[in-house]
Design a protein around this motif. Sequence first.
Motif, PDB file in Angstrom:
ATOM      1  N   ASN A   1      27.649  45.279  96.589  1.00 49.42           N
ATOM      2  CA  ASN A   1      27.727  44.041  95.811  1.00 49.42           C
ATOM      3  C   ASN A   1      26.673  44.102  94.701  1.00 49.42           C
ATOM      4  O   ASN A   1      25.504  44.398  94.952  1.00 49.42           O
TER       5      ASN A   1
ATOM      6  N   TYR B   1      25.162  41.793  92.913  1.00 51.57           N
ATOM      7  CA  TYR B   1      24.030  40.866  93.038  1.00 51.57           C
ATOM      8  C   TYR B   1      23.092  41.297  94.172  1.00 51.57           C
ATOM      9  O   TYR B   1      21.890  41.019  94.132  1.00 51.57           O
ATOM     10  N   TYR B   2      23.630  41.976  95.176  1.00 52.12           N
ATOM     11  CA  TYR B   2      22.801  42.520  96.243  1.00 52.12           C
ATOM     12  C   TYR B   2      21.861  43.595  95.670  1.00 52.12           C
ATOM     13  O   TYR B   2      20.660  43.598  95.958  1.00 52.12           O
TER      14      TYR B   2
ATOM     15  N   GLN C   1      25.601  42.191 102.770  1.00 52.73           N
ATOM     16  CA  GLN C   1      25.252  42.223 101.345  1.00 52.73           C
ATOM     17  C   GLN C   1      25.637  40.918 100.668  1.00 52.73           C
ATOM     18  O   GLN C   1      24.881  40.365  99.850  1.00 52.73           O
ATOM     19  N   GLU C   2      26.812  40.418 100.993  1.00 53.86           N
ATOM     20  CA  GLU C   2      27.310  39.177 100.363  1.00 53.86           C
ATOM     21  C   GLU C   2      26.424  37.983 100.713  1.00 53.86           C
ATOM     22  O   GLU C   2      26.193  37.099  99.886  1.00 53.86           O
TER      23      GLU C   2
ATOM     24  N   ALA D   1      23.369  38.369  98.616  1.00 55.30           N
ATOM     25  CA  ALA D   1      23.722  38.064  97.227  1.00 55.30           C
ATOM     26  C   ALA D   1      23.838  36.557  97.027  1.00 55.30           C
ATOM     27  O   ALA D   1      23.398  36.014  95.995  1.00 55.30           O
TER      28      ALA D   1
ATOM     29  N   TYR E   1      20.455  35.040  96.874  1.00 52.76           N
ATOM     30  CA  TYR E   1      19.846  35.382  95.578  1.00 52.76           C
ATOM     31  C   TYR E   1      20.366  34.446  94.483  1.00 52.76           C
ATOM     32  O   TYR E   1      19.590  33.918  93.674  1.00 52.76           O
TER      33      TYR E   1
END
Length: 560
Positions: A478, A480-481, A525-526, A529, A532
């Motif tokens: 991802n 953003y990850y 990861q999502e 993200a 974040y």
Amino acid sequence: MPYSKTDKLNETKSLMTLLPEKLKIFNVDPITVAFVLALSVKQGKVLTLKQTLNLIKDPGLKYRAESMVTEEIYKQLQELLKTYSYEDFANFIYNYNAVNDSFRQNDTTPESIVKLAIKLLEIIKSDKVGDFGCGRGSFLMSASAQEPCVHYYGCEINTNAAEIAKMRALVSNADIEIQQGNIFDIRQKDFTKIFSNYPFALPLRYLGGLEYVKELQLRCPKVSTATSSDWVFNSFICDHLSPTGKGIGVMTNGSTFNTIDTPIRKYFIEQGLIEAVIALPNRLFFTTTIPTCLIILSKGNKTIRMVDASQMYRQERRQNVLMDEHIQQIVESCSTDSAHSKQVSLEELQAQNYVLFPGKYLEQKAVVENAVVLGSLATSITRAAALRADELDALISDNPTSIQYLSSSDISHGVISKDLPYLKELPERCQSAVIKDNSLILTKNAPYKSAVVRVKEGQTIVASGNMYILALDATKVNGYYVQAFLESVLGQKVLAQASVGAVISLLSLKALKELPIPVCPIKEQEKIAHRYLCAQDEVAILKLQLAKAEKRVQNVWEEA
């Protein structure tokens, strides 16, 4: 005995002030005048100017003295001949730069570097010592003051500097030979010790040693006209060392890590020609801020000592200085492991693509668990094309268009400004710099900035030339990850660890592809993200509140 920089210095302080003051209206070199006066007073009787000039055997020095010292000058300075001794004038010639550091310092090696080099070389009576590019002879004078029973040889291409070195050598009473000419014309061999503060970043076409470069290419075929001249000089030093000799070169930090010099660094390392590399503090030189290091050259080395002395200095008004305690610390570091010194194996050097910058091997390594190299997570990595400032100015549009330009200044903590400048058109060579939706961008140099770019339908965003554009494989990672990781403390440490450069840290394409990224399952990861993005939204709200509060502060008086 040669004269030490401190010998009788206090006694000649008045001469140091008086002679330049008397010569100010004539605009001549005080050292040359002092040399003529020294020759005159040494005879123990009053000589005419012509008689004194006839004592000079070197044709170049004689012409210099004849062109500078006129009958008028000689007559005005007769009183000095009655007041000061030969030793006083000799000390003036030797020490003039030591107390007048603004006088032609471009051909003078800083005294602290000279001291360090002499300590590292450990000159003994049986040595044959060379200074390739000796300038005004600072190294030769200092070395001969400590060990006079040695033959010293210096070569300098600059006529003015070489002649001053000759005058200093003549009053030193040491065995010092000065040759005016190109380093690559040196024919003497088998020096046991060599020092060289060669010219920085000199293009090979101006080197004056192209025949030697051709010879070097037979040994290292990948040497080209783009190879740093530092390594050509280093090779020449090695060729003139005895089998057990040691040489020291003052080189630019860039030559220890730039990509173009990788083949010749590999050659030096595999041939065992490098004993140590010492990263020096910035601003040691009077006329340049180029970061430098000392390279210690010898034969038969299986490992290389890396020393980071970049923080060992005293800051003075104009420049930094290595004090005696710093010099001693550096010398000790060349034989002892510590936080700023390490012996590096050939295998380690190979793993780092033959980079010779000490900081690369002395930093504490960042540990990334479950790491996958970034290159395997991207479907493509593109280097944006650079536009010159005048080209960009011509392309900027005052009216909105479908094309916008993104530079590093438009990125703050992973957020891209909403007010990107518009372009009138997209140059052909900038097609590769067009950013696709959900791409990750990262600046090539520190301070590193990164962001995930969202591109609307019908919108074109072009990246500036100092950026990498990464199209990430959404099935593996991802965006953003990855962005969250790069902004983290660990991520910033990983970026710094992959960088090269002392003043400006740079991230090469190869280093970017090999950057370790901690990879966990996509679902995890999502979640990261999402957290974040929520944190980014919170920052945006706080910034908006801050802007409103600042506006209220500005209006308090009017509202009252």
